[in-house]
Motif scaffolding. Sequence first.
Motif, PDB file in Angstrom:
ATOM      1  N   HIS A 102       0.724  -1.047   0.093  1.00 54.54           N
ATOM      2  CA  HIS A 102       0.036   0.064  -0.098  1.00 54.54           C
ATOM      3  C   HIS A 102       0.821   1.408   0.236  1.00 54.54           C
ATOM      4  CE1 HIS A 102      -3.093  -2.794   1.077  1.00 54.54           C
ATOM      5  NE2 HIS A 102      -3.901  -1.989   0.730  1.00 54.54           N
ATOM      6  N   PRO A 103       0.487   2.284  -0.885  1.00 51.08           N
ATOM      7  CA  PRO A 103       1.105   3.380  -0.706  1.00 51.08           C
ATOM      8  C   PRO A 103       0.997   4.088   0.443  1.00 51.08           C
ATOM      9  CG  PRO A 103      -0.878   3.883  -2.109  1.00 51.08           C
ATOM     10  CD  PRO A 103      -0.600   2.116  -1.524  1.00 51.08           C
ATOM     11  N   HIS A 104       1.906   5.220   0.850  1.00 47.39           N
ATOM     12  CA  HIS A 104       1.575   5.946   1.921  1.00 47.39           C
ATOM     13  C   HIS A 104       0.537   6.889   1.813  1.00 47.39           C
ATOM     14  CE1 HIS A 104       5.860   5.923   4.330  1.00 47.39           C
ATOM     15  NE2 HIS A 104       5.257   4.742   4.453  1.00 47.39           N
ATOM     16  N   LEU A 105      -0.236   7.125   3.051  1.00 51.99           N
ATOM     17  CA  LEU A 105      -1.160   8.044   3.020  1.00 51.99           C
ATOM     18  C   LEU A 105      -0.835   9.300   2.751  1.00 51.99           C
ATOM     19  CD1 LEU A 105      -3.231   6.590   5.806  1.00 51.99           C
ATOM     20  CD2 LEU A 105      -4.139   6.950   3.577  1.00 51.99           C
ATOM     21  N   ALA A 106      -0.968  10.253   1.767  1.00 53.65           N
ATOM     22  CA  ALA A 106      -0.781  11.630   1.631  1.00 53.65           C
ATOM     23  C   ALA A 106       0.853  11.661   1.201  1.00 53.65           C
ATOM     24  CB  ALA A 106      -0.946  12.687   2.807  1.00 53.65           C
ATOM     25  N   PRO A 125       3.310   0.209   6.359  1.00 50.52           N
ATOM     26  CA  PRO A 125       2.700   1.731   6.550  1.00 50.52           C
ATOM     27  C   PRO A 125       0.949   1.429   7.071  1.00 50.52           C
ATOM     28  CG  PRO A 125       2.568   0.448   4.259  1.00 50.52           C
ATOM     29  CD  PRO A 125       3.225  -0.182   4.980  1.00 50.52           C
ATOM     30  N   PHE A 126       0.604   2.661   7.603  1.00 46.51           N
ATOM     31  CA  PHE A 126      -0.612   2.636   7.822  1.00 46.51           C
ATOM     32  C   PHE A 126      -1.542   2.566   6.699  1.00 46.51           C
ATOM     33  CE2 PHE A 126       0.384   5.595  11.464  1.00 46.51           C
ATOM     34  CZ  PHE A 126      -0.204   4.783  12.486  1.00 46.51           C
ATOM     35  N   VAL A 127      -2.475   1.573   6.923  1.00 47.13           N
ATOM     36  CA  VAL A 127      -3.527   1.292   5.997  1.00 47.13           C
ATOM     37  C   VAL A 127      -4.996   1.706   6.586  1.00 47.13           C
ATOM     38  CG1 VAL A 127      -4.677  -0.258   4.242  1.00 47.13           C
ATOM     39  CG2 VAL A 127      -2.128  -0.430   4.608  1.00 47.13           C
ATOM     40  N   LEU A 128      -5.720   2.566   5.786  1.00 47.46           N
ATOM     41  CA  LEU A 128      -7.060   2.891   6.288  1.00 47.46           C
ATOM     42  C   LEU A 128      -7.870   3.155   5.103  1.00 47.46           C
ATOM     43  CD1 LEU A 128      -6.854   5.858   8.831  1.00 47.46           C
ATOM     44  CD2 LEU A 128      -7.253   6.201   6.448  1.00 47.46           C
ATOM     45  N   VAL A 129      -9.239   3.070   5.358  1.00 45.31           N
ATOM     46  CA  VAL A 129     -10.167   3.401   4.229  1.00 45.31           C
ATOM     47  C   VAL A 129     -10.098   4.902   4.231  1.00 45.31           C
ATOM     48  CG1 VAL A 129     -12.329   2.957   3.518  1.00 45.31           C
ATOM     49  CG2 VAL A 129     -11.368   1.250   5.032  1.00 45.31           C
ATOM     50  N   ALA A 130      -9.422   5.348   2.957  1.00 48.01           N
ATOM     51  CA  ALA A 130      -9.176   7.034   3.007  1.00 48.01           C
ATOM     52  C   ALA A 130     -10.581   7.611   2.688  1.00 48.01           C
ATOM     53  CB  ALA A 130      -8.315   7.113   2.124  1.00 48.01           C
ATOM     54  N   ARG A 131     -11.380   6.963   1.735  1.00 52.30           N
ATOM     55  CA  ARG A 131     -12.542   7.670   1.321  1.00 52.30           C
ATOM     56  C   ARG A 131     -13.643   8.208   2.179  1.00 52.30           C
ATOM     57  NH1 ARG A 131     -15.510   3.967  -2.928  1.00 52.30           N
ATOM     58  NH2 ARG A 131     -13.838   2.462  -3.295  1.00 52.30           N
ATOM     59  N   GLU A 187      -7.268   3.845  -8.372  1.00 51.45           N
ATOM     60  CA  GLU A 187      -8.084   3.530  -7.364  1.00 51.45           C
ATOM     61  C   GLU A 187      -7.558   4.524  -6.123  1.00 51.45           C
ATOM     62  OE1 GLU A 187      -6.977   1.141  -9.101  1.00 51.45           O
ATOM     63  OE2 GLU A 187      -8.190  -0.133  -9.437  1.00 51.45           O
ATOM     64  N   SER A 188      -6.309   4.420  -5.697  1.00 49.00           N
ATOM     65  CA  SER A 188      -5.722   4.936  -4.642  1.00 49.00           C
ATOM     66  C   SER A 188      -5.927   6.343  -4.688  1.00 49.00           C
ATOM     67  CB  SER A 188      -4.361   4.505  -4.362  1.00 49.00           C
ATOM     68  OG  SER A 188      -4.343   3.221  -4.061  1.00 49.00           O
ATOM     69  N   GLN A 189      -5.458   6.829  -6.049  1.00 50.80           N
ATOM     70  CA  GLN A 189      -5.580   8.157  -6.304  1.00 50.80           C
ATOM     71  C   GLN A 189      -6.773   8.981  -5.881  1.00 50.80           C
ATOM     72  OE1 GLN A 189      -2.613   9.641  -7.550  1.00 50.80           O
ATOM     73  NE2 GLN A 189      -3.140  11.565  -7.365  1.00 50.80           N
ATOM     74  N   ARG A 190      -7.789   8.201  -6.511  1.00 58.05           N
ATOM     75  CA  ARG A 190      -9.420   8.492  -6.196  1.00 58.05           C
ATOM     76  C   ARG A 190      -9.735   8.652  -4.647  1.00 58.05           C
ATOM     77  NH1 ARG A 190     -10.956   5.651 -10.637  1.00 58.05           N
ATOM     78  NH2 ARG A 190     -11.520   3.882  -9.465  1.00 58.05           N
ATOM     79  N   GLU A 191      -9.449   7.489  -3.972  1.00 60.18           N
ATOM     80  CA  GLU A 191      -9.534   7.474  -2.508  1.00 60.18           C
ATOM     81  C   GLU A 191      -8.940   8.414  -1.768  1.00 60.18           C
ATOM     82  OE1 GLU A 191     -10.193   2.759  -3.248  1.00 60.18           O
ATOM     83  OE2 GLU A 191      -8.318   3.373  -2.461  1.00 60.18           O
ATOM     84  N   GLN A 192      -7.688   8.567  -1.875  1.00 59.85           N
ATOM     85  CA  GLN A 192      -6.905   9.424  -1.064  1.00 59.85           C
ATOM     86  C   GLN A 192      -7.443  10.943  -1.667  1.00 59.85           C
ATOM     87  OE1 GLN A 192      -3.050   8.860  -0.111  1.00 59.85           O
ATOM     88  NE2 GLN A 192      -2.798   6.609  -0.551  1.00 59.85           N
ATOM     89  N   SER A 193      -7.645  11.265  -2.594  1.00 62.25           N
ATOM     90  CA  SER A 193      -8.301  12.482  -3.187  1.00 62.25           C
ATOM     91  C   SER A 193      -9.542  12.890  -2.525  1.00 62.25           C
ATOM     92  CB  SER A 193      -8.322  12.718  -4.535  1.00 62.25           C
ATOM     93  OG  SER A 193      -7.082  12.479  -5.140  1.00 62.25           O
ATOM     94  N   THR A 216     -11.945  -3.737   3.760  1.00 62.21           N
ATOM     95  CA  THR A 216     -12.890  -2.750   3.626  1.00 62.21           C
ATOM     96  C   THR A 216     -12.706  -2.041   2.134  1.00 62.21           C
ATOM     97  OG1 THR A 216     -13.535  -2.592   5.801  1.00 62.21           O
ATOM     98  CG2 THR A 216     -14.296  -0.875   4.350  1.00 62.21           C
ATOM     99  N   ILE A 217     -11.552  -1.579   2.053  1.00 58.88           N
ATOM    100  CA  ILE A 217     -11.021  -1.148   0.808  1.00 58.88           C
ATOM    101  C   ILE A 217     -11.388  -1.915  -0.343  1.00 58.88           C
ATOM    102  CG2 ILE A 217      -9.101  -0.258  -0.613  1.00 58.88           C
ATOM    103  CD1 ILE A 217      -7.537   0.593   2.014  1.00 58.88           C
ATOM    104  N   GLY A 218     -11.130  -3.041  -0.228  1.00 57.95           N
ATOM    105  CA  GLY A 218     -11.357  -4.227  -1.416  1.00 57.95           C
ATOM    106  C   GLY A 218     -12.893  -4.297  -1.577  1.00 57.95           C
TER     107      GLY A 218
HETATM  108  N1  3AL Z   1      -2.064   3.578   2.844  1.00 61.32           N
HETATM  109  C1  3AL Z   1      -3.253   3.471   2.749  1.00 61.32           C
HETATM  110  O1  3AL Z   1      -4.209   3.260   3.475  1.00 61.32           O
HETATM  111  N2  3AL Z   1      -3.707   3.449   1.499  1.00 61.32           N
HETATM  112  C2  3AL Z   1      -4.972   3.723   0.839  1.00 61.32           C
HETATM  113  N3  3AL Z   1      -6.061   3.727   1.739  1.00 61.32           N
HETATM  114  C3  3AL Z   1      -7.173   3.963   0.729  1.00 61.32           C
HETATM  115  O2  3AL Z   1      -8.250   3.810   0.952  1.00 61.32           O
HETATM  116  N4  3AL Z   1      -6.515   3.937  -0.720  1.00 61.32           N
HETATM  117  C4  3AL Z   1      -5.357   3.813  -0.446  1.00 61.32           C
HETATM  118  O3  3AL Z   1      -4.357   3.935  -1.358  1.00 61.32           O
END
Ligand code: 3AL
Length: 173
Positions: free
Chosen positions: A67-71, A118-124, A83-89, A156-158
């Motif tokens: 997983h990419p770093h948040l922000a 890294p921290f992984v969390l449902v960004a959106r 997908e990540s670009q959309r969710e983090q944005s 949950t992201i999945g």
């Molecule tokens: N690190 C991390 O949680 N990355 C992500 N989370 C998310 O919802 N999309 C991501 O790229």
Amino acid sequence: MNMEKVNSVDFGDFVEVFGNVIERCPLAAAAVRSQRPFSDLEDLEKHFCTFIDALPRSGQEGILRCHPHLAGRELQRGTLAAESQREQSAAGLQNPGTDERRRLAKLNAQCRARFGFPFVLVARLRDPAVVARELERRLRCPPAQELRTALGEVKTIGRLRLADLLGADCARL
Ligand SMILES: NC(=O)N[C@H]1NC(=O)NC1=O
């Protein structure tokens, strides 16, 4: 896209479409496909979760490390997976203020140092202030608990990515 289509596409197309349901882990989609036919979205999701749960700890940590770093820098450069670009944005992480950016970078580094991933969390579902607060809280958790929390977030992201793919009339199939 309906389940009939999901169940009938060939291996290459299946992996192409579902290859990033688990971030940068097309192997998950390749493994899940052998469990066809799927009855519905929940059934398909269940097989992705089972794949993650069946991995040894090293594999589960590997999933988190993909997983990419948040922000992080990749988000600013626009080089994340779509997908990540959309969710983090959507979480407003693309343009946090300077203080918030520093705070998140520090928390990300502390997480890597403490847990090795890294921290992984449902960004959106969150905004930058909530993300930072959540990371501060999780940093204090025992490593085994953080591993469970992070894998729950991956699932949950999945699920949300699958819903996006199946809810939309997927043009790639
Ligand atoms: N690190 C991390 O949680 N990355 C992500 N989370 C998310 O919802 N999309 C991501 O790229």
